[in-house]
Enzyme design. Structure first.
Site, short mmCIF file in Angstrom:
data_model
loop_
_atom_site.label_atom_id
_atom_site.label_comp_id
_atom_site.label_asym_id
_atom_site.label_seq_id
_atom_site.Cartn_x
_atom_site.Cartn_y
_atom_site.Cartn_z
N TYR A 68 25.14 21.70 -24.08
CA TYR A 68 25.47 20.43 -23.43
C TYR A 68 26.94 20.07 -23.66
O TYR A 68 27.58 19.46 -22.79
CB TYR A 68 24.53 19.32 -23.90
CG TYR A 68 23.25 19.32 -23.08
CD1 TYR A 68 22.15 20.07 -23.48
CD2 TYR A 68 23.18 18.62 -21.88
CE1 TYR A 68 21.00 20.12 -22.70
CE2 TYR A 68 22.03 18.66 -21.10
CZ TYR A 68 20.94 19.41 -21.51
OH TYR A 68 19.82 19.48 -20.74
N ASN A 103 22.07 13.42 -10.82
CA ASN A 103 23.19 13.98 -11.56
C ASN A 103 23.51 13.16 -12.81
O ASN A 103 23.39 11.94 -12.79
CB ASN A 103 24.42 14.09 -10.66
CG ASN A 103 24.12 14.96 -9.45
OD1 ASN A 103 23.15 15.71 -9.43
ND2 ASN A 103 24.96 14.84 -8.43
N HIS A 120 18.30 10.67 -14.19
CA HIS A 120 18.18 11.65 -15.28
C HIS A 120 19.16 11.38 -16.42
O HIS A 120 19.45 12.28 -17.22
CB HIS A 120 18.36 13.07 -14.73
CG HIS A 120 17.30 13.44 -13.73
ND1 HIS A 120 17.45 14.48 -12.85
CD2 HIS A 120 16.09 12.89 -13.47
CE1 HIS A 120 16.36 14.54 -12.08
NE2 HIS A 120 15.53 13.61 -12.43
N CYS A 150 22.81 10.70 -36.61
CA CYS A 150 22.95 9.33 -36.12
C CYS A 150 23.79 8.49 -37.08
O CYS A 150 23.54 8.48 -38.29
CB CYS A 150 21.57 8.68 -35.98
SG CYS A 150 21.67 7.00 -35.33
N CYS A 155 20.02 5.96 -40.97
CA CYS A 155 19.24 6.72 -39.99
C CYS A 155 19.39 8.22 -40.17
O CYS A 155 18.43 8.89 -40.58
CB CYS A 155 19.62 6.35 -38.54
SG CYS A 155 18.59 7.25 -37.35
N1 APR Z 1 27.01 20.18 -0.58
C1 APR Z 1 25.70 19.79 -0.46
N2 APR Z 1 24.66 20.48 -0.99
C2 APR Z 1 24.95 21.62 -1.66
C3 APR Z 1 26.28 22.10 -1.81
C4 APR Z 1 27.33 21.32 -1.24
N3 APR Z 1 28.60 21.68 -1.34
N4 APR Z 1 26.23 23.27 -2.50
C5 APR Z 1 24.92 23.51 -2.78
N5 APR Z 1 24.14 22.53 -2.27
C6 APR Z 1 22.69 22.38 -2.36
C7 APR Z 1 21.89 23.66 -2.56
O1 APR Z 1 21.63 24.30 -1.31
C8 APR Z 1 20.62 23.15 -3.23
O2 APR Z 1 19.63 22.81 -2.25
O3 APR Z 1 22.41 21.60 -3.51
C9 APR Z 1 21.07 21.86 -3.94
C10 APR Z 1 21.07 21.94 -5.46
O4 APR Z 1 19.74 22.09 -5.87
P1 APR Z 1 19.40 22.22 -7.45
O5 APR Z 1 20.31 23.19 -8.06
O6 APR Z 1 17.93 22.46 -7.54
O7 APR Z 1 19.78 20.78 -8.04
P2 APR Z 1 18.95 19.41 -7.99
O8 APR Z 1 18.09 19.32 -6.78
O9 APR Z 1 19.90 18.33 -8.23
O10 APR Z 1 18.01 19.58 -9.29
C11 APR Z 1 17.20 18.51 -9.68
O11 APR Z 1 16.62 19.63 -11.73
O12 APR Z 1 17.45 21.02 -13.32
C12 APR Z 1 17.02 19.73 -13.09
O13 APR Z 1 17.62 17.68 -14.12
C13 APR Z 1 18.14 18.71 -13.31
O14 APR Z 1 18.81 16.84 -11.93
C14 APR Z 1 18.42 18.19 -11.91
C15 APR Z 1 17.12 18.41 -11.19
#
Ligand code: APR
Length: 250
Positions: A68, A103, A120, A150, A155
Site C-alpha cells: 500500500y 477509487n 472504498h 497506533c 493503544c
Molecule cells: N477510461 C475509462 N475506462 C478505462 C480506461 C480509461 N482510460 N482504461 C481502462 N478502463 C476500464 C477498463 O476497461 C475496465 O473496465 O476501467 C475498468 C477498470 O476495471 P477494474 O480494474 O475492475 O477496476 P474497478 O471496476 O474500479 O474495480 C472495482 O475492485 O479491486 C477492487 O477495491 C478495488 O475499487 C476496486 C474495485
C-alpha cells in the site's frame, strides 16, 4: 461515435440530478493502474487475497503495508486528468451532481469535485485494528516499524490503510447515501469500472429501476454496458472533454 457523443451531451445537458459512478479506469490516464485489465491490471500480477483482505494483512502485515505504501507513492505522484476535470466541470454546469467513486486515490476532490462519496475509503488515511481512524502519514512519522503502531496513548495496535478490503463492509452511512442518490438520479454517468465488485456494481441497477438515463464511458464493454442507453467506447480523458465541448455548443 460523433452521434453518440451528441446523444450523451444532450442527456447530460438536461439532467436534474446526475450521479457519476467511477472506477479505476478514470485514473488510468493519471498513471494509476487498474485492477483487472489483462496483464497490466494490479490483480493480474498480485494475489488480492494476500494483499487486500484482513486475513492477508494478519498473515503478513509488512507485505501488505509495503504494497500500500507503493500504491500511495503512485497516487502522490499522480495528477487529475482531463476526465476528472470534466466531471468537476459538470458540477459547475448542472444543478445537482454527485460523484460516487470506488477509487481510493482522492483525485476527484483534487480535480475540484466537491460532492464525492468514497465507497472504498482513501489510501491517504489510516486506522488501527482497534478502530482509531482518521490517521495520516504525519501522525505515523518517525516510526521504524512497518506497519507502524497506533499513536493513541496506550493503544499500540497495528495500523492499516483506511481502505475497504475484500470481505469487509463499506461504511453504512456512505453506502446508504450512495443508494439513495442512485435511486433519486435522473441520469447516471458510469466511467471506468468493470462492474464486477459489489455493492458498487448494483448502484446502476437501482438508477435503471428508477428510470434514469444511463451513459457509460469505457474503452471495453463492462458488466454494466447492457444497462447503458449510450455507450461511449473510449478513454475517459478523451471522451468526457469531447462531450463537454458539445454541451457548450448546444
Ligand atoms: N477510461 C475509462 N475506462 C478505462 C480506461 C480509461 N482510460 N482504461 C481502462 N478502463 C476500464 C477498463 O476497461 C475496465 O473496465 O476501467 C475498468 C477498470 O476495471 P477494474 O480494474 O475492475 O477496476 P474497478 O471496476 O474500479 O474495480 C472495482 O475492485 O479491486 C477492487 O477495491 C478495488 O475499487 C476496486 C474495485
Amino acid at each position: 461515435m460523433k452521434d453518440l457523443i451528441h446523444q450523451a451531451a444532450d442527456i447530460l445537458a438536461h439532467a436534474h440530478r446526475l450521479v457519476v459512478l467511477t472506477g479505476a479506469g478514470i485514473s488510468k490516464e493519471s498513471g494509476i493502474p487498474t485492477f483487472r485489465e489483462a496483464q497490466q491490471g494490479l490483480w493480474a500480477q498480485q494475489d488480492p487475497q494476500r494483499l487486500a483482505t484482513m486475513q492477508g494483512f494478519l498473515a503478513n502485515p509488512t507485505l501488505v503495508w509495503d504494497w500500500y505504501q507503493f500504491r500511495l507513492r503512485l497516487v502522490e505522484q499522480a495528477q487529475p486528468n482531463p476526465g476528472h476535470r470534466a466531471i468537476a466541470e459538470l458540477e459547475q454546469r448542472l444543478p445537482h451532481v454527485e460523484v460516487i467513486t470506488q477509487n481510493v486515490d482522492g483525485l476527484h476532490v483534487q480535480a475540484g469535485s466537491r460532492r464525492v462519496l468514497e465507497l472504498h475509503g482513501n489510501i491517504r488515511r489510516f486506522k488501527c485494528l482497534r478502530g482509531h481512524g482518521g490517521l495520516t502519514m504525519a501522525d505515523l512519522a518517525g516510526q521504524e516499524a512497518t506497519p507502524p503502531l497506533c499513536p493513541h496513548p496506550g493503544c499500540q495496535a497495528l495500523v492499516r490503510p483506511g481502505v475497504v478490503w475484500f470481505g469487509e463492509n463499506l461504511d453504512y452511512r456512505i453506502l446508504n447515501q450512495a443508494v439513495a442518490d442512485s435511486e433519486a438520479c435522473d441520469v447516471m454517468l458510469i466511467v471506468g469500472t468493470s462492474g464486477v465488485v459489489q455493492p458498487a456494481a448494483s448502484l446502476p441497477y437501482r438508477a435503471w429501476n428508477a428510470r434514469a438515463r444511463i451513459i457509460e464511458v469505457n474503452p471495453q464493454p463492462s458488466e454494466l454496458t447492457d444497462l447503458a442507453h449510450v455507450y461511449l467506447a473510449g478513454p475517459a480523458g478523451v471522451v468526457l472533454p469531447q462531450v463537454l465541448a458539445v454541451m457548450s455548443e448546444q
